[in-house]
Design a protein around this motif. Structure first.
Motif, PDB file in Angstrom:
ATOM      1  N   VAL A 455       4.393   2.234  20.755  1.00  0.00           N
ATOM      2  CA  VAL A 455       5.406   2.958  21.512  1.00  0.00           C
ATOM      3  C   VAL A 455       6.098   3.938  20.566  1.00  0.00           C
ATOM      4  O   VAL A 455       6.382   3.592  19.424  1.00  0.00           O
ATOM      5  N   GLY A 456       6.351   5.164  21.021  1.00  0.00           N
ATOM      6  CA  GLY A 456       7.023   6.169  20.184  1.00  0.00           C
ATOM      7  C   GLY A 456       6.305   7.499  20.264  1.00  0.00           C
ATOM      8  O   GLY A 456       5.336   7.653  21.001  1.00  0.00           O
ATOM      9  N   ALA A 457       6.780   8.461  19.454  1.00  0.00           N
ATOM     10  CA  ALA A 457       6.212   9.808  19.486  1.00  0.00           C
ATOM     11  C   ALA A 457       4.755   9.787  19.014  1.00  0.00           C
ATOM     12  O   ALA A 457       4.377   8.996  18.161  1.00  0.00           O
ATOM     13  N   VAL A 458       3.933  10.655  19.582  1.00  0.00           N
ATOM     14  CA  VAL A 458       2.519  10.761  19.225  1.00  0.00           C
ATOM     15  C   VAL A 458       2.317  12.061  18.446  1.00  0.00           C
ATOM     16  O   VAL A 458       2.942  13.078  18.760  1.00  0.00           O
ATOM     17  N   GLY A 459       1.464  12.030  17.399  1.00  0.00           N
ATOM     18  CA  GLY A 459       1.108  13.261  16.691  1.00  0.00           C
ATOM     19  C   GLY A 459       2.001  13.579  15.506  1.00  0.00           C
ATOM     20  O   GLY A 459       1.905  14.654  14.930  1.00  0.00           O
ATOM     21  N   VAL A 460       2.879  12.636  15.120  1.00  0.00           N
ATOM     22  CA  VAL A 460       3.766  12.862  13.984  1.00  0.00           C
ATOM     23  C   VAL A 460       3.105  12.287  12.730  1.00  0.00           C
ATOM     24  O   VAL A 460       2.714  11.124  12.706  1.00  0.00           O
ATOM     25  N   VAL A 461       2.989  13.107  11.668  1.00  0.00           N
ATOM     26  CA  VAL A 461       2.370  12.607  10.430  1.00  0.00           C
ATOM     27  C   VAL A 461       3.310  11.601   9.770  1.00  0.00           C
ATOM     28  O   VAL A 461       4.497  11.861   9.589  1.00  0.00           O
ATOM     29  N   ARG A 462       2.790  10.424   9.447  1.00  0.00           N
ATOM     30  CA  ARG A 462       3.564   9.457   8.680  1.00  0.00           C
ATOM     31  C   ARG A 462       2.648   8.788   7.655  1.00  0.00           C
ATOM     32  O   ARG A 462       1.424   8.790   7.820  1.00  0.00           O
ATOM     33  N   ARG A 463       3.240   8.240   6.606  1.00  0.00           N
ATOM     34  CA  ARG A 463       2.455   7.440   5.653  1.00  0.00           C
ATOM     35  C   ARG A 463       2.099   6.132   6.338  1.00  0.00           C
ATOM     36  O   ARG A 463       2.962   5.478   6.943  1.00  0.00           O
ATOM     37  N   ASP A 464       0.837   5.755   6.247  1.00  0.00           N
ATOM     38  CA  ASP A 464       0.385   4.500   6.845  1.00  0.00           C
ATOM     39  C   ASP A 464      -0.531   3.828   5.817  1.00  0.00           C
ATOM     40  O   ASP A 464      -1.754   3.908   5.894  1.00  0.00           O
ATOM     41  N   PRO A 465       0.076   3.188   4.808  1.00  0.00           N
ATOM     42  CA  PRO A 465      -0.693   2.688   3.669  1.00  0.00           C
ATOM     43  C   PRO A 465      -1.786   1.720   4.112  1.00  0.00           C
ATOM     44  O   PRO A 465      -1.511   0.777   4.850  1.00  0.00           O
ATOM     45  N   MET A 466      -2.995   1.978   3.674  1.00  0.00           N
ATOM     46  CA  MET A 466      -4.150   1.142   4.002  1.00  0.00           C
ATOM     47  C   MET A 466      -4.245   0.901   5.522  1.00  0.00           C
ATOM     48  O   MET A 466      -4.813  -0.095   5.960  1.00  0.00           O
ATOM     49  N   ALA A 467      -3.657   1.815   6.335  1.00  0.00           N
ATOM     50  CA  ALA A 467      -3.606   1.636   7.800  1.00  0.00           C
ATOM     51  C   ALA A 467      -2.893   0.350   8.179  1.00  0.00           C
ATOM     52  O   ALA A 467      -3.096  -0.210   9.252  1.00  0.00           O
ATOM     53  N   MET A 468      -2.010  -0.118   7.281  1.00  0.00           N
ATOM     54  CA  MET A 468      -1.343  -1.408   7.446  1.00  0.00           C
ATOM     55  C   MET A 468       0.166  -1.281   7.635  1.00  0.00           C
ATOM     56  O   MET A 468       0.864  -2.302   7.667  1.00  0.00           O
ATOM     57  N   LEU A 469       0.707  -0.057   7.759  1.00  0.00           N
ATOM     58  CA  LEU A 469       2.173   0.081   7.836  1.00  0.00           C
ATOM     59  C   LEU A 469       2.803  -0.920   8.813  1.00  0.00           C
ATOM     60  O   LEU A 469       3.748  -1.616   8.454  1.00  0.00           O
ATOM     61  N   PRO A 470       2.288  -1.043  10.055  1.00  0.00           N
ATOM     62  CA  PRO A 470       2.941  -1.984  10.981  1.00  0.00           C
ATOM     63  C   PRO A 470       2.507  -3.440  10.796  1.00  0.00           C
ATOM     64  O   PRO A 470       2.940  -4.298  11.568  1.00  0.00           O
ATOM     65  N   PHE A 471       1.652  -3.708   9.815  1.00  0.00           N
ATOM     66  CA  PHE A 471       1.016  -5.035   9.748  1.00  0.00           C
ATOM     67  C   PHE A 471       1.193  -5.764   8.421  1.00  0.00           C
ATOM     68  O   PHE A 471       0.745  -6.905   8.281  1.00  0.00           O
ATOM     69  N   ILE A 472       1.795  -5.128   7.406  1.00  0.00           N
ATOM     70  CA  ILE A 472       2.005  -5.822   6.127  1.00  0.00           C
ATOM     71  C   ILE A 472       3.108  -6.854   6.349  1.00  0.00           C
ATOM     72  O   ILE A 472       4.223  -6.498   6.723  1.00  0.00           O
ATOM     73  N   GLY A 473       2.803  -8.122   6.101  1.00  0.00           N
ATOM     74  CA  GLY A 473       3.769  -9.186   6.399  1.00  0.00           C
ATOM     75  C   GLY A 473       4.767  -9.432   5.284  1.00  0.00           C
ATOM     76  O   GLY A 473       5.507 -10.409   5.331  1.00  0.00           O
ATOM     77  N   TYR A 474       4.787  -8.565   4.264  1.00  0.00           N
ATOM     78  CA  TYR A 474       5.728  -8.756   3.160  1.00  0.00           C
ATOM     79  C   TYR A 474       6.094  -7.406   2.565  1.00  0.00           C
ATOM     80  O   TYR A 474       5.891  -6.377   3.212  1.00  0.00           O
ATOM     81  N   ASN A 475       6.642  -7.392   1.367  1.00  0.00           N
ATOM     82  CA  ASN A 475       7.113  -6.157   0.756  1.00  0.00           C
ATOM     83  C   ASN A 475       5.934  -5.234   0.413  1.00  0.00           C
ATOM     84  O   ASN A 475       4.992  -5.648  -0.262  1.00  0.00           O
ATOM     85  N   ALA A 476       5.989  -3.987   0.868  1.00  0.00           N
ATOM     86  CA  ALA A 476       4.870  -3.066   0.668  1.00  0.00           C
ATOM     87  C   ALA A 476       4.583  -2.833  -0.817  1.00  0.00           C
ATOM     88  O   ALA A 476       3.424  -2.671  -1.209  1.00  0.00           O
ATOM     89  N   GLY A 477       5.614  -2.843  -1.655  1.00  0.00           N
ATOM     90  CA  GLY A 477       5.400  -2.680  -3.099  1.00  0.00           C
ATOM     91  C   GLY A 477       4.607  -3.854  -3.668  1.00  0.00           C
ATOM     92  O   GLY A 477       3.680  -3.676  -4.473  1.00  0.00           O
ATOM     93  N   ASP A 478       4.949  -5.065  -3.217  1.00  0.00           N
ATOM     94  CA  ASP A 478       4.196  -6.256  -3.642  1.00  0.00           C
ATOM     95  C   ASP A 478       2.757  -6.201  -3.124  1.00  0.00           C
ATOM     96  O   ASP A 478       1.822  -6.640  -3.795  1.00  0.00           O
ATOM     97  N   TYR A 479       2.614  -5.650  -1.914  1.00  0.00           N
ATOM     98  CA  TYR A 479       1.272  -5.524  -1.323  1.00  0.00           C
ATOM     99  C   TYR A 479       0.414  -4.556  -2.163  1.00  0.00           C
ATOM    100  O   TYR A 479      -0.743  -4.843  -2.463  1.00  0.00           O
ATOM    101  N   PHE A 480       0.998  -3.434  -2.586  1.00  0.00           N
ATOM    102  CA  PHE A 480       0.238  -2.499  -3.439  1.00  0.00           C
ATOM    103  C   PHE A 480      -0.154  -3.186  -4.744  1.00  0.00           C
ATOM    104  O   PHE A 480      -1.254  -3.019  -5.256  1.00  0.00           O
ATOM    105  N   ASN A 481       0.794  -3.972  -5.270  1.00  0.00           N
ATOM    106  CA  ASN A 481       0.515  -4.680  -6.516  1.00  0.00           C
ATOM    107  C   ASN A 481      -0.627  -5.692  -6.328  1.00  0.00           C
ATOM    108  O   ASN A 481      -1.475  -5.854  -7.202  1.00  0.00           O
ATOM    109  N   HIS A 482      -0.639  -6.328  -5.170  1.00  0.00           N
ATOM    110  CA  HIS A 482      -1.718  -7.284  -4.870  1.00  0.00           C
ATOM    111  C   HIS A 482      -3.074  -6.569  -4.875  1.00  0.00           C
ATOM    112  O   HIS A 482      -4.068  -7.096  -5.376  1.00  0.00           O
ATOM    113  N   TRP A 483      -3.094  -5.351  -4.359  1.00  0.00           N
ATOM    114  CA  TRP A 483      -4.338  -4.557  -4.395  1.00  0.00           C
ATOM    115  C   TRP A 483      -4.742  -4.232  -5.835  1.00  0.00           C
ATOM    116  O   TRP A 483      -5.907  -4.357  -6.209  1.00  0.00           O
TER     117      TRP A 483
END
Ligand code: GTP
Ligand code: SPV
Ligand code: MN
Length: 608
Positions: A455-483
């Motif tokens: 739900v929300g605006a369509v066609g707006v460029v946003r960062r979507d890290p690893m296509a996981m922006l709405p799905f990372i269950g913890y801190n995104a910085g920790d997630y990058f570190n895990h990678w």
């Protein structure tokens, strides 16, 4: 505990103590008329779908065997990211990209919402397993729901019922761990009150308690909000389990690619919602001799095998695919899969002779349809007949291109990972990363135009890290570190090679520069030949990019200038991208791993 009599609550086909006490506790809180333990049988499917037809939720399709059409409430059509929460004990563990609330506070609010919320309805207990049932440690869950639509959908999307419940108690009596997932549509029925076809609530919460491995969802009956084995368990909760246990839960398709020399490669690819995963997973190559088979279209769990390679498993049992744009040209395999029946269609349009239709399915739309809003529709109508996020739900098992390994508990060894997004400019058709760390940088800075999947605006460029922006269950910085850390756990030569793709670059006149779909096999071929050391590429500041001569374009009669434009690296566009990446990294804050900051600095240097 007061002993309340709720029919069915004690007819449990299990001795699992934690499950029994949780079910009783939820039944007492939510006060359903009856409790049903879901077994996954044919008879139960018939009972549940009959009930949905009678309620007006389902229309049985005359033209497809054992298949049904549903139109949701117009306010319940997609994931609700604003209403999705990660309620970790410490706010820092939810990080800057998730909504957070203190778990006790959230539980107090939701307990009051759940109190009596199943009055007048049946409460279903759905035992399920994500991934193969014969895994060493099957990944179990139980969804409690008051929605028959969820029961029917879960039967397609997961391995559920008796076959899953059998894994809950071992022969020696040991009780297995499971993820409890509580779902209510939040629409109790008072005595004599007439139900609606798609009951739901204006108040919606999609909530995860990561430390407890617990999911609470309220108010929506749709897709990722309600089928809790999918995004809630297999991505948000599983990503936390993966962080703790050293594996990856990712928003990725998995495909098997066989070359003309009969060499087999497995590829995983992360694209944001409605950006092409299902289409790539079922692709029919246009180049002779190459074959694609499907293992998964949305989620991959990746663990290191004993040989040091990364093995991927698809936790799902079905496809919940975007309908619009799917036709016999773009995705013939999806069309053939749903043609076999046993499928659910939500928010598509209904034809007068009892079939489904959506934009893009045929060149000529039918003369008359019933739209997803249940209104008369003709080709003159200004509104779309199908909602842009309308979906088909169909079993993997009946997909002709499913790979034999799709149900293998050991998974398949991944040779290449593709990250990709929907960008009209800047991002070339394909770029090969320099190494794992650079590939992680590509994933962490992935950007895409928003789509109707949320739900929300369509066609707006946003960062979507690893296509996981709405799905990372913890801190995104920790997630990058895990990678980054994952890349240190294997020999570089055994790690998948990481590529960045963009099927959606546009010309000045806004048309797509690259033909996409089956033609994407040309990019797959180039990537595999790079791994084999056979294909050429040009080094650019952003990574290795092929020229039009270095891609196999034989038999493709598209305009060569378009393809060159799709492949082009434009230094000015990239210089304009840098401040956006800096802003994104600033948002991640202190937890941003230093190697990613280093990658950004190196990119800036190379761009001059
Ligand atoms: P979710 O199920 O939401 O995670 O989406 P997905 O990533 O599986 O996307 P899907 O394959 O369903 O594609 C979404 C839309 O993108 C559909 O309308 C497709 O027709 C369109 N699409 C997919 N691949 C291509 C491509 O290569 N080129 C173009 N132009 N469009 C594509
Ligand atoms: C997505 O949005 O990425 C989907 C659909 O795959 S949903 O199940 O609603 O999450
Ligand atoms: Mn998805």
């Amino acid at each position: 505990m007061t002993a309340v009599t709720i029919p069915g609550v004690d007819q449990a086909p299990t001795t699992h103590k934690r499950l029994l006490s949780w079910v009783r506790e939820v039944a007492e809180l939510t006060a359903p008329d009856a409790v049903v333990w879901v077994d996954g049988s044919e008879q139960e499917w018939t009972r549940v779908t009959d009930k949905l037809v009678e309620a007006g939720t389902f229309t049985r399709l005359a033209k497809k065997p054992n298949s049904f059409y549903a139109a949701s409430d117009p306010n319940d059509v997609a994931r609700v990211e604003e209403r999705t929460f990660i309620c970790s004990v410490d706010e820092a563990d939810a990080g800057p990209t998730n909504n957070w609330m203190d778990p006790a506070e959230m539980k107090a609010i939701m307990t009051e919402l759940y109190r009596g919320c199943m009055r007048g309805r049946t409460m279903y207990v759905i035992p399920f397993c994500m991934g193969p049932l014969n895994a060493d440690k099957p990944m179990l869950g139980v969804e409690i729901t008051d929605s028959e639509y969820v029961v029917a959908s879960m039967r397609i999307m997961t391995r559920m019922g008796t076959q899953a419940l059998e894994r809950f108690v071992a022969e020696d009596g040991t009780e297995a761990d499971f993820v409890p997932a509580l779902h209510s549509i939040g629409a109790p029925l008072e005595k004599g009150q007439q139900d609606v076809a798609w009951p739901c609530s204006d108040t919606k919460y999609i909530v995860h308690f990561p430390e407890e491995r617990l999911i609470w969802s309220y108010g929506s009956g749709y897709g990722g909000n309600a089928l809790l084995g999918k995004k809630c368990y297999s991505l948000r909760i599983a990503s936390v389990i993966g962080r703790d246990e050293g594996w990856l839960a990712e928003h990725m398709l998995i495909l098997k690619l066989t070359s003309p020399e009969d060499k087999v490669y497995y590829v995983a690819a992360a694209f944001p919602s409605a950006c092409g995963k299902t289409n790539l997973a079922m692709l029919e190559p246009t180049i002779p001799g190459w074959k694609v088979e499907t293992i998964g279209d949305d989620i991959a769990w990746m663990r290191f095998g004993e040989d040091g390679r990364l093995y991927a498993v698809n936790p799902e049992n079905g496809f919940f695919g975007v309908a619009p744009g799917t036709d016999y040209h773009t995705n013939p395999n999806a069309m053939r899969t749903i043609e076999k029946g046993n499928s659910l269609f939500t928010n598509v349009a209904l034809t007068d002779d009892g079939d489904v239709w959506w934009e893009g399915m045929t060149e000529q739309p039918p003369a008359h349809l019933t739209s997803w809003k249940k209104a008369d529709w003709t080709p003159e109508s200004t509104e779309k007949a199908a909602h842009p996020n309308s979906r088909y739900c169909t079993p993997i098992d009946q997909c002709d291109t499913k790979a034999a390994e799709w149900d293998d508990p050991n998974g398949v060894p991944i040779s290449a990972i593709f990250f990709g997004g929907r960008r009209a400019t800047t991002i070339p058709l394909v770029t090969e990363s320099r190494d794992w760390q650079h590939g992680t940088f590509m994933g962490a800075t992935l950007s895409s135009e928003t789509t109707a999947a949320a739900v929300g605006a369509v066609g707006v460029v946003r960062r979507d890290p690893m296509a996981m922006l709405p799905f990372i269950g913890y801190n995104a910085g920790d997630y990058f570190n895990h990678w980054i850390e994952t890349g240190k756990r294997a020999d570089a030569a055994k790690l998948p090679k990481i590529f960045y793709v963009n099927w959606f670059r546009r010309g000045d006149d806004k048309r797509f520069l690259w033909p996409g779909f089956g033609e994407n096999s040309r990019v797959l071929k180039w990537a595999i030949e790079r791994i084999e050391g056979k294909a050429a590429a040009q080094e650019t500041p952003i990574g290795w990019v092929p020229t039009a001569d270095e891609l196999d374009l034989s038999g493709l009669d598209d305009d060569r200038a378009d393809i060159e434009a799709a492949l082009s690296f434009d230094a000015d566009e990239w210089r304009a991208e840098i401040p956006l990446i800096e802003e994104w990294f600033d948002k991640i804050g202190d937890k941003l791993p230093t190697p990613l900051r280093d990658e950004l600095e190196a990119l800036k240097q190379r761009l001059g």
